[in-house]
Scaffold this motif. Structure first.
Motif, PDB file in Angstrom:
ATOM      1  N   UNK A 120       0.863  -1.178   0.000  1.00  0.00           N
ATOM      2  CA  UNK A 120       0.000   0.000   0.000  1.00  0.00           C
ATOM      3  C   UNK A 120       0.900   1.228   0.000  1.00  0.00           C
ATOM      4  N   UNK A 121       0.816   2.016  -1.092  1.00  0.00           N
ATOM      5  CA  UNK A 121       1.709   3.164  -1.236  1.00  0.00           C
ATOM      6  C   UNK A 121       0.918   4.430  -1.516  1.00  0.00           C
ATOM      7  N   UNK A 122       1.359   5.557  -0.972  1.00  0.00           N
ATOM      8  CA  UNK A 122       0.692   6.821  -1.269  1.00  0.00           C
ATOM      9  C   UNK A 122       0.988   7.260  -2.700  1.00  0.00           C
ATOM     10  N   UNK A 127      -4.792   9.264  -3.337  1.00  0.00           N
ATOM     11  CA  UNK A 127      -5.467   7.984  -3.185  1.00  0.00           C
ATOM     12  C   UNK A 127      -4.428   6.871  -3.074  1.00  0.00           C
ATOM     13  N   UNK A 128      -4.480   6.070  -2.023  1.00  0.00           N
ATOM     14  CA  UNK A 128      -3.479   5.000  -1.857  1.00  0.00           C
ATOM     15  C   UNK A 128      -3.521   4.007  -3.007  1.00  0.00           C
ATOM     16  N   UNK A 129      -2.358   3.518  -3.377  1.00  0.00           N
ATOM     17  CA  UNK A 129      -2.215   2.526  -4.430  1.00  0.00           C
ATOM     18  C   UNK A 129      -1.959   1.169  -3.768  1.00  0.00           C
ATOM     19  N   UNK A 130      -2.903   0.239  -3.909  1.00  0.00           N
ATOM     20  CA  UNK A 130      -2.792  -1.087  -3.310  1.00  0.00           C
ATOM     21  C   UNK A 130      -2.486  -2.113  -4.392  1.00  0.00           C
ATOM     22  N   UNK A 131      -1.402  -2.851  -4.222  1.00  0.00           N
ATOM     23  CA  UNK A 131      -1.004  -3.870  -5.177  1.00  0.00           C
ATOM     24  C   UNK A 131      -0.640  -5.154  -4.443  1.00  0.00           C
ATOM     25  N   UNK A 267      -7.202  -2.374   4.293  1.00  0.00           N
ATOM     26  CA  UNK A 267      -8.552  -1.940   3.963  1.00  0.00           C
ATOM     27  C   UNK A 267      -9.616  -2.953   4.307  1.00  0.00           C
ATOM     28  N   UNK A 268      -9.226  -4.210   4.620  1.00  0.00           N
ATOM     29  CA  UNK A 268     -10.202  -5.237   4.940  1.00  0.00           C
ATOM     30  C   UNK A 268     -10.942  -4.891   6.220  1.00  0.00           C
ATOM     31  N   UNK A 269     -12.238  -4.885   6.164  1.00  0.00           N
ATOM     32  CA  UNK A 269     -13.111  -4.638   7.310  1.00  0.00           C
ATOM     33  C   UNK A 269     -12.860  -3.283   7.956  1.00  0.00           C
ATOM     34  N   UNK A 270     -12.144  -2.403   7.232  1.00  0.00           N
ATOM     35  CA  UNK A 270     -11.961  -1.058   7.743  1.00  0.00           C
ATOM     36  C   UNK A 270     -11.124  -0.970   8.994  1.00  0.00           C
TER      37      UNK A 270
END
Length: 292
Positions: A120-122, A127-131, A267-270
């Motif tokens: 997870x990168x800014x 908007x964060x970039x999730x890969x 981001x899972x389940x906040x």
């Protein structure tokens, strides 16, 4: 400003391995290969060197009691404009890892839940970039021996160790051991012939365009943390004269409570978004102890 992705990966990997230093490179081997090895010029076999290494690091029984570990510190890098970058590393058996690094109030996260990993990168847009981890990153994360490394309880882990020779590392005599994992992956680790602590390993890395290079990782400034010997400084570099990246560990917590959701997909389940270094540092201050 943030470290390039491959630099973050190397630093995260080096930090994870410093709890029990060593890292895999590609080769072949089986768990049944002799750990006794061939006698060195000092008359020690690989099995005897490992036994002395286990004792020097605090003993097998003491390491078996460690189920979780948290490090708080900073990265010093010549590759970025920011002089120091705070980081938090969380480890949980058998091989869960979470590495957060902060630059200009933005947090990059690398997390592995024992099966899958994510980055997870800014971004400039906010908007964060999730890969997901790349196949190489996934392989390395899966083969990590977090908390205590491959030498502690190596036989129970199905790992084979052999002695390749006696070298000189930065003016110190060091035994070069080959460590072969059950997967067939193999790497070299150097054990100081005087202290019997890990002082170096070489790790092969691959860039985004597929180029490979060997990165040397050095463990320095060992500190006694509740009877365990843990390096407080980890240095990585591509070769002599090249810019070095340095992790400086300021605080270490042994067996703090770490819920599994900390290692789930961001981001899972906040509940497990990237957290600020302040929050993680505060939690560690409440349970951690200085690494000295």
């Amino acid at each position: 400003m943030k470290l390039p992705s491959n630099q973050i990966a190397v630093l995260a990997f080096a930090a994870c391995m410093a709890a029990g230093p060593s890292a895999p490179v590609l080769a072949q081997g089986t768990a049944q290969e002799s750990a006794a090895g061939q006698g060195s010029e000092h008359g020690l076999s690989a099995a005897q060197i490992v036994e002395k290494n286990e004792a020097a690091r605090g003993g097998v029984d003491a390491w078996r009691k460690i189920q979780t570990m948290v490090w708080v510190g900073h990265v010093e890098s010549a590759n970025v404009a920011v002089s120091t970058l705070p980081f938090v590393l969380e480890l949980k058996r058998p091989n869960k890892t979470r590495f957060e690094i902060t630059a200009l109030n933005q947090v990059a996260v690398r997390v592995y839940d024992g099966t899958n990993g994510w980055k997870l990168r800014p971004t400039r847009g906010g908007k964060p970039d999730l890969q997901a981890y790349t196949p190489d990153e996934q392989k390395f994360a899966h083969e990590e021996q977090v908390i205590d490394g491959p030498l502690i309880d190596y036989q129970a882990k199905g790992i084979a160790v052999s002695l390749d020779g006696l070298d000189e590392v930065e003016g110190n005599k060091a035994y070069r051991l080959r460590v072969k994992l059950p997967s067939g992956a193999s790497h070299h680790v150097w054990i100081d012939a005087r202290t019997f602590l890990d002082i170096k390993y070489d790790r092969e890395t691959r860039s985004v365009i597929g180029q490979t290079a060997t990165i040397s990782v050095f463990y320095r400034n060992y500190q006694n943390v509740e009877g365990l010997q843990i390096p407080a400084t980890i240095e990585t570099g591509l070769g002599t004269g090249q810019p070095k990246n340095r992790l400086v560990i300021e605080k270490i917590a042994l067996n703090p409570p770490l819920e599994d959701w900390r290692f789930a997909k961001p981001g899972t389940q906040g509940r497990n978004e990237a957290v600020s270094i302040g929050g993680a540092s505060q939690a560690t201050r409440e349970t951690g102890r200085p690494a000295r």
